[in-house]
Design a protein around this motif. Structure first.
Motif, mmCIF file in Angstrom:
data_model
loop_
_atom_site.group_PDB
_atom_site.id
_atom_site.type_symbol
_atom_site.label_atom_id
_atom_site.label_comp_id
_atom_site.label_asym_id
_atom_site.label_seq_id
_atom_site.Cartn_x
_atom_site.Cartn_y
_atom_site.Cartn_z
ATOM 1 N N ARG A 631 109.818 -9.062 27.219
ATOM 2 C CA ARG A 631 111.113 -8.905 28.308
ATOM 3 C C ARG A 631 110.536 -9.066 29.547
ATOM 4 O O ARG A 631 109.371 -8.651 30.260
ATOM 5 C CB ARG A 631 111.183 -7.433 28.284
ATOM 6 N N THR A 632 111.149 -9.961 30.337
ATOM 7 C CA THR A 632 110.772 -10.622 31.595
ATOM 8 C C THR A 632 111.378 -9.684 32.819
ATOM 9 O O THR A 632 112.573 -9.483 32.751
ATOM 10 C CB THR A 632 110.859 -12.242 31.835
ATOM 11 N N MET A 633 110.535 -9.482 33.818
ATOM 12 C CA MET A 633 111.252 -8.914 34.980
ATOM 13 C C MET A 633 110.342 -9.280 36.091
ATOM 14 O O MET A 633 109.172 -9.811 35.984
ATOM 15 C CB MET A 633 111.202 -7.374 34.917
ATOM 16 N N SER A 634 111.081 -9.115 37.318
ATOM 17 C CA SER A 634 110.354 -9.832 38.659
ATOM 18 C C SER A 634 109.314 -8.615 38.888
ATOM 19 O O SER A 634 109.434 -7.616 38.740
ATOM 20 C CB SER A 634 111.295 -9.622 39.569
ATOM 21 N N LEU A 635 108.096 -9.193 39.908
ATOM 22 C CA LEU A 635 107.163 -8.490 40.247
ATOM 23 C C LEU A 635 107.806 -7.056 41.058
ATOM 24 O O LEU A 635 107.180 -6.120 41.261
ATOM 25 C CB LEU A 635 106.205 -9.122 41.035
ATOM 26 N N SER A 636 108.921 -7.544 41.841
ATOM 27 C CA SER A 636 109.329 -6.454 42.889
ATOM 28 C C SER A 636 110.176 -5.393 41.884
ATOM 29 O O SER A 636 110.206 -4.286 42.711
ATOM 30 C CB SER A 636 110.690 -7.169 43.713
ATOM 31 N N GLY A 637 110.615 -5.596 40.788
ATOM 32 C CA GLY A 637 110.904 -4.538 39.894
ATOM 33 C C GLY A 637 109.827 -3.503 39.382
ATOM 34 O O GLY A 637 110.139 -2.305 39.147
ATOM 35 N N ALA A 638 108.547 -3.831 39.602
ATOM 36 C CA ALA A 638 107.648 -3.027 39.354
ATOM 37 C C ALA A 638 107.055 -2.388 40.758
ATOM 38 O O ALA A 638 106.173 -2.020 40.443
ATOM 39 C CB ALA A 638 106.556 -3.803 38.654
ATOM 40 N N ALA A 639 107.856 -2.192 41.474
ATOM 41 C CA ALA A 639 107.253 -1.582 42.950
ATOM 42 C C ALA A 639 107.270 -0.109 42.625
ATOM 43 O O ALA A 639 107.685 0.443 41.682
ATOM 44 C CB ALA A 639 108.492 -1.672 43.952
ATOM 45 N N ARG A 640 106.115 0.625 43.452
ATOM 46 C CA ARG A 640 105.759 1.734 43.228
ATOM 47 C C ARG A 640 107.090 2.792 43.395
ATOM 48 O O ARG A 640 107.613 2.434 44.452
ATOM 49 C CB ARG A 640 104.870 2.169 44.119
ATOM 50 N N ASP A 641 107.020 3.959 42.853
ATOM 51 C CA ASP A 641 107.985 4.847 42.999
ATOM 52 C C ASP A 641 107.989 5.663 44.349
ATOM 53 O O ASP A 641 106.849 5.680 44.993
ATOM 54 C CB ASP A 641 107.957 5.886 42.005
ATOM 55 N N ILE A 642 109.075 6.081 44.731
ATOM 56 C CA ILE A 642 109.292 6.756 46.219
ATOM 57 C C ILE A 642 108.573 8.166 45.900
ATOM 58 O O ILE A 642 109.048 9.020 45.059
ATOM 59 C CB ILE A 642 110.439 6.633 46.801
ATOM 60 N N VAL A 643 107.611 8.780 46.758
ATOM 61 C CA VAL A 643 107.044 9.819 46.704
ATOM 62 C C VAL A 643 107.455 10.609 48.168
ATOM 63 O O VAL A 643 106.444 10.544 48.992
ATOM 64 C CB VAL A 643 105.493 9.783 46.322
ATOM 65 N N PRO A 644 108.532 11.500 48.100
ATOM 66 C CA PRO A 644 108.716 11.888 49.574
ATOM 67 C C PRO A 644 107.883 13.276 49.595
ATOM 68 O O PRO A 644 108.365 13.876 50.749
ATOM 69 C CB PRO A 644 110.179 12.245 49.320
ATOM 70 N N GLY A 645 107.133 13.736 48.794
ATOM 71 C CA GLY A 645 106.750 15.002 49.030
ATOM 72 C C GLY A 645 105.984 15.240 50.361
ATOM 73 O O GLY A 645 106.032 16.245 50.912
ATOM 74 N N PRO A 646 104.827 14.276 50.771
ATOM 75 C CA PRO A 646 104.323 14.625 52.042
ATOM 76 C C PRO A 646 105.092 14.614 53.147
ATOM 77 O O PRO A 646 104.980 15.421 54.108
ATOM 78 C CB PRO A 646 103.117 13.302 51.885
ATOM 79 N N ASP A 647 106.238 13.704 53.119
ATOM 80 C CA ASP A 647 107.309 13.720 54.065
ATOM 81 C C ASP A 647 108.084 15.094 54.182
ATOM 82 O O ASP A 647 108.247 15.557 55.325
ATOM 83 C CB ASP A 647 108.128 12.719 54.113
ATOM 84 N N LEU A 648 108.321 15.566 53.067
ATOM 85 C CA LEU A 648 109.026 17.002 53.092
ATOM 86 C C LEU A 648 108.195 17.913 53.724
ATOM 87 O O LEU A 648 108.527 18.951 54.306
ATOM 88 C CB LEU A 648 109.583 17.124 51.782
ATOM 89 N N VAL A 649 106.655 18.001 53.248
ATOM 90 C CA VAL A 649 106.062 19.035 53.688
ATOM 91 C C VAL A 649 105.903 19.066 54.970
ATOM 92 O O VAL A 649 105.756 20.088 55.916
ATOM 93 C CB VAL A 649 104.520 19.246 53.097
ATOM 94 N N ALA A 650 105.725 17.819 55.730
ATOM 95 C CA ALA A 650 105.502 17.609 57.092
ATOM 96 C C ALA A 650 106.695 17.805 58.038
ATOM 97 O O ALA A 650 106.641 18.702 58.889
ATOM 98 C CB ALA A 650 105.304 16.010 57.455
ATOM 99 N N ALA A 651 108.009 17.676 57.243
ATOM 100 C CA ALA A 651 109.306 18.305 57.970
ATOM 101 C C ALA A 651 109.185 19.653 57.714
ATOM 102 O O ALA A 651 109.665 20.394 59.155
ATOM 103 C CB ALA A 651 110.571 17.576 57.199
ATOM 104 N N GLY A 652 108.807 20.400 57.179
ATOM 105 C CA GLY A 652 108.629 21.931 57.049
ATOM 106 C C GLY A 652 107.781 22.390 57.894
ATOM 107 O O GLY A 652 108.357 23.462 58.558
ATOM 108 N N LEU A 653 106.776 21.751 58.206
ATOM 109 C CA LEU A 653 106.072 22.485 59.194
ATOM 110 C C LEU A 653 106.511 22.111 60.313
ATOM 111 O O LEU A 653 106.287 23.050 61.308
ATOM 112 C CB LEU A 653 104.614 21.415 58.906
#
Length: 941
Positions: A631-653
């Motif tokens: 099964r062939t897919m583009s390299l861009s399809g294997a991009a890293r997932d979005i991890v918003p945890g640090p941004d949410l903690v920073a917004a809370g602070l």
């Protein structure tokens, strides 16, 4: 969205309790005006209840706590569908050969994304690379390890400067399957087809389901040797005295449905660029060629060819002495251009691919430098011509002669090294009475011709004997069908064997040689046509002439099976360095046919006198796209997932900080209980504040925060780009060698932009420049307030005639008129020519010349003694084209040649630029230092 620590979300249940606990708010203090002390006795303390916090503040606190809880729970937003999850421990298979160099960071990013998902799923992984290692180790699967440890290995991986070995990788996969490993396979391909692909695809499928990550549009190409048709026209129709075909390049490309344009740089050993060769690739083509007209003197200075659009070793072709085109002169005789029978017909075709051919008379040929002079039969009948050629040979030239009926008509020859010797003939009469003697022969010749075969001879044509070890032809393969039917014979003597480089099977000489002064004379005892032998019809003739040309250039020709050790090899960034541990020597006759590998990396081999270049494109073959695997897919399809945890903690602070500030304001009574005002203040704090700060930052130019050089925009993208690259290169040079700290340069438009931030402005002259009163007024104000304007005529002396500086400069028509138009309205003070006595010549470096891309053009500055601007010249006018000399492109290269002194001239141009920058920054500081002794003497008086 998924969570890495979902149990932390249970803390959201305590938010109602937080609401109740945080409702209490201490009351605001009450202001009391105290009367006399006696009146205080009647006052009684009142019990006050705690005030209730406003709902908007409670919401703010709950939002802060909620954001921190959700952020600490580790939310992840997947960029792939749920069915793309890895069902088991993955096997990562990576093509890390030369074709993977383009887009290598994207491949590593895709692998990181796969490892992130494996880590969240609690999987382990292992890695298999398909290219042999630096020690020539075959591909082998690594150990099973956690994704975190494997990510550390992946991030430090570099592609190899040789190709993949998918056949060995398939064997490693089969061993892995035999060991019981099963699981998903993630294959990061380079997109290039290769041998062993079928077995490799089968072995991948035996491990588990295959997911192939491929670049959407692979840009793969390799510089290859030009073919015979691309290297030379060889049509026999040219007779203008020169057979220079310029510099020809060829490249194999991965076919694409759209046409493309490539560019090849011809670089010298010191990194200078001599010329650019454009190569147009038609749609669907897998090969293309280009040509650039360049004199042979410059062509032989080329050390490497670099394909700008293809990084890595495949985009570099190293040149050795075998690639140099040596100037070879062919002395014209009667019937020179007769096809098939002309005396120069076969010589042209044998020498054209590797030499610079020039035809003409002896006087015309010797007027220019030559490596070899070739004289067919009858070309040196004139005593004056022989005398001129003899003088040239004594100075180090090589004369190659061919026999024939006219040469044999001279009754006696003499050894060229002893022109005064006159052997006696058979009757005892001296040769003084004979016709004029031909001294330009390596050995004495016998009268008459030797007929081998034919109706009037009992013999048969002779084959060639193996070449002796001391012969420059040693190692050349002798075809079995090459025979000699007629020859001129050398007079037997004890030294004849020492002068023979090639013999027939019966021992008679075929090629003889002798030294004459510092040069050498070589004689073929047959004609240069096919009349006397089959030699001109064979490839052996080409090899023999090429060996003689290389010998004339001082190149040692190694024997065919001599082993040449690696000297320096290319890495994945196409930089020459020490060879890897697994590099081994390569036979001399394998160059041009052997493919680059881990055992024989691309690079330079052998000692200096016999150095050979091994390039990736020498045996790469046509490039083709790899067939789909799994099964062939583009390299861009294997991009890293979005991890918003640090941004949410920073917004809370940040919300908690806002809560603390608002609470202080409420306690101080500053908000007066007006909830609208509090909400407004919170909005300003959270939204308006950053936006206002951003707008304020944008309102301040970057040149106000750091020192920058400026250049006047001309409206021509190419000129403005060179100005930017030139000032960037000058800024980097000044930052590395002085205490000045310069930022990146800015393009400005006088009259629109504020020029007061820039200590110096660079203004190139363009042919279509026009007068502009607003621009002139802005520049006058700039110069009055201490700015320096550097005007560059780009090759046209403003005080001289409107002509190019040399053959390499070609200014546009009307350049001087354009200079007058663009400076109309400027308050230019009286000018004088810049000399090494001016302060600008010793601001930092001590300079006597002020070159740019061109040298020898004058530079003009304000006349010394001008009291305006404290004696500092507000304008510097020249035409040396400094921007091209200073320019550094995005790859860190200097793309424009400096003429005529090359790299040394570029260094001087940089030093002049540093002096100009420091002159603009420090003014007449150096001039004051010069006058210090006079000032001290006056103070003493």
């Amino acid at each position: 969205m998924i969570f890495q620590a979902p149990w932390l979300l249970a803390a959201l249940a305590v938010l109602p309790a937080v609401w109740l606990l945080l409702r209490a708010l201490p009351p605001a203090p009450r202001r009391q005006v105290f009367p006399a002390i006696m009146l205080l006795r009647g006052l009684h303390a009142k019990v006050t209840e705690a005030a209730t916090a406003p709902p908007w503040l409670l919401l703010l606190r709950c939002a802060a706590l909620g954001l921190m809880i959700v952020g600490l729970a580790g939310p992840v937003v997947p960029r792939q569908a749920a069915d793309d999850a890895l069902p088991g421990d993955p096997l990562l298979v990576v093509d890390d050969g030369w074709a993977a160099v383009p887009g290598w960071p994207r491949r590593l990013a895709a692998l990181d994304a796969v490892l992130d998902r494996a880590a969240r799923a609690g999987r382990r992984a292992r890695l298999l690379t398909t290219a042999p290692g630096p020690d020539d180790a075959a591909p082998e699967a690594g150990a099973v390890m956690s994704p975190g440890l494997l990510r550390g290995m992946v991030d430090t991986m570099r592609p190899m400067p040789w190709g993949t070995d998918r056949a060995e990788a398939a064997r490693a996969l089969r061993r892995l399957a035999a060991g019981g490993w099963r699981g998903p396979v993630v294959y990061v391909t380079d997109g290039l087809a290769g041998p062993g692909d079928a077995a490799f695809a089968t072995a991948l499928a035996a491990i588990g389901p295959v997911r192939t990550l491929r670049a959407p549009e692979a840009t793969i190409a390799a510089l290859v040797p030009p073919s015979q048709n691309e290297a030379s026209r060889n049509d026999g129709s040219q007779n203008d005295g020169s057979h220079n075909d310029g510099l020809r390049v060829a490249l194999d490309v991965l076919p694409q449905p759209q046409p493309r344009q490539w560019t090849v740089r011809a670089e010298t050993a010191d990194g200078g660029v001599l010329t650019l060769v454009p190569v147009a690739v038609p749609a669907g083509a897998d090969r293309a060629a280009g040509r650039a007209a360049i004199p042979v003197e410059l062509r032989n200075r080329i050390d490497r060819l670099v394909l700008q659009e293809m990084p890595g070793p495949a985009g570099v072709r190293l040149l050795d002495e075998g690639d140099r085109r040596r100037p070879v002169g062919l002395i014209g005789v009667a019937e020179t251009d007769t096809p098939l029978v002309g005396p120069l017909f076969y010589l042209r075709r044998a020498l054209a691919p590797t030499a610079e051919l020039r035809e003409g008379s002896v006087a015309g040929l010797l007027a220019r430098p030559l490596s070899v002079l070739i004289a067919p039969d009858g070309a040196l009948d004139s005593p004056a011509a022989r005398q001129a050629v003899a003088g040239w040979v004594r100075k180090g030239g090589m004369l190659v002669r061919f026999a024939g009926p006219l040469l044999n008509a001279v009754p006696d020859g003499a050894l060229a090294g002893a022109p005064d010797a006159a052997p006696d003939d058979a009757d005892g009469e001296t040769a003084a009475a004979a016709p004029p003697r031909d001294d330009l022969l390596p050995v004495p010749l016998m009268e008459g011709e030797r007929q081998l075969g034919g109706a009037m001879s009992w013999g048969k044509p002779e084959h060639l004997a193996p070449f002796p070890d001391e012969s420059p032809f040693h190692g050349l393969a002798i075809p079995a069908d090459v025979t000699v039917s007629r020859q001129v014979l050398a007079r037997p003597g004890p030294e004849l064997a020492d002068h023979s480089w090639a013999r027939l099977a019966d021992g008679t000489p075929l090629v003889t040689h002798a030294a004459l002064g510092a040069g050498e004379i070589v004689l073929f005892h047959v004609t240069s046509t096919a009349d006397w032998s089959d030699l001109p019809l064979s490839g052996l003739f080409v090899g023999m002439l090429r060996r003689l040309t290389e010998r004339a250039a001082g190149v040692e020709t190694p024997a065919g099976h001599a082993m040449l050790a690696p000297y320096m090899t290319l890495d994945d960034a196409a930089v020459l360095g020490p060879p890897p541990p697994g590099a081994r020597a390569l036979a001399a006759d394998a160059f041009g046919r052997a493919a680059a590998s881990a055992a024989h990396p691309p690079g330079l081999y052998g000692p200096r006198a016999a150095r050979r270049a091994l390039n990736l494109g020498d045996a790469a073959g046509p490039l083709a796209a790899q067939a789909a695997i799994g099964r062939t897919m583009s390299l861009s399809g294997a991009a890293r997932d979005i991890v918003p945890g640090p941004d949410l903690v920073a917004a809370g602070l940040l919300l908690l900080v806002a809560d603390a500030l608002l609470t202080l304001l409420l306690r101080a009574g500053r908000l007066g209980g007006k909830r609208g005002r509090a909400v407004l203040g919170l909005a300003v704090l959270l939204a308006g504040g950053p936006a206002t700060s951003a707008r304020a930052a944008e309102a301040v130019p970057g040149a106000a925060l750091e020192t920058r050089l400026g250049y006047v925009l001309t409206g021509h993208a190419d000129v403005d780009n060179v100005s930017r690259e030139g000032l960037q290169g000058l800024s980097d040079y000044a930052n590395a060698r002085t205490s000045a700290v310069l930022g990146h340069p800015d393009g400005v438009v006088p009259g629109r932009d504020d020029l007061s931030y820039y200590p110096m402005l660079y203004w190139p002259v363009t042919a279509d420049a026009k007068a502009d009163p607003a621009r002139s007024a802005a520049l006058n104000a700039y110069m009055r307030h201490g700015g320096i304007l550097l005007i560059d005529g780009q090759g046209v002396d403003p005080a001289g005639p409107e002509a190019a500086h040399d053959d390499f400069a070609a200014p546009a028509p009307g350049s001087l008129a354009a200079l007058r138009r663009m400076t109309e309205g400027l308050d230019v003070p009286p000018l004088t020519r810049l000399t090494d006595r001016h302060v600008l010549a010793h601001t930092f470096y001590l300079l006597h010349d002020f070159p740019g891309r061109y040298d020898g053009l004058p530079v003009w500055v304000a006349r010394e003694g001008d009291s305006s601007n404290d004696g500092v010249s507000p304008v510097i006018i020249g035409a040396s084209d400094w921007a091209h000399a200073w320019a550094v492109d995005a790859q860190g290269d200097t793309p424009y040649a400096t003429m005529p002194a090359g790299d040394a001239q570029r260094v001087t141009a940089y030093r002049f630029g540093v002096n100009a920058v420091l002159y603009a920054l420090t003014g007449n500081y150096k001039a004051d230092q010069v006058h210090v002794p006079a000032l001290l003497r006056r103070l003493g008086e």
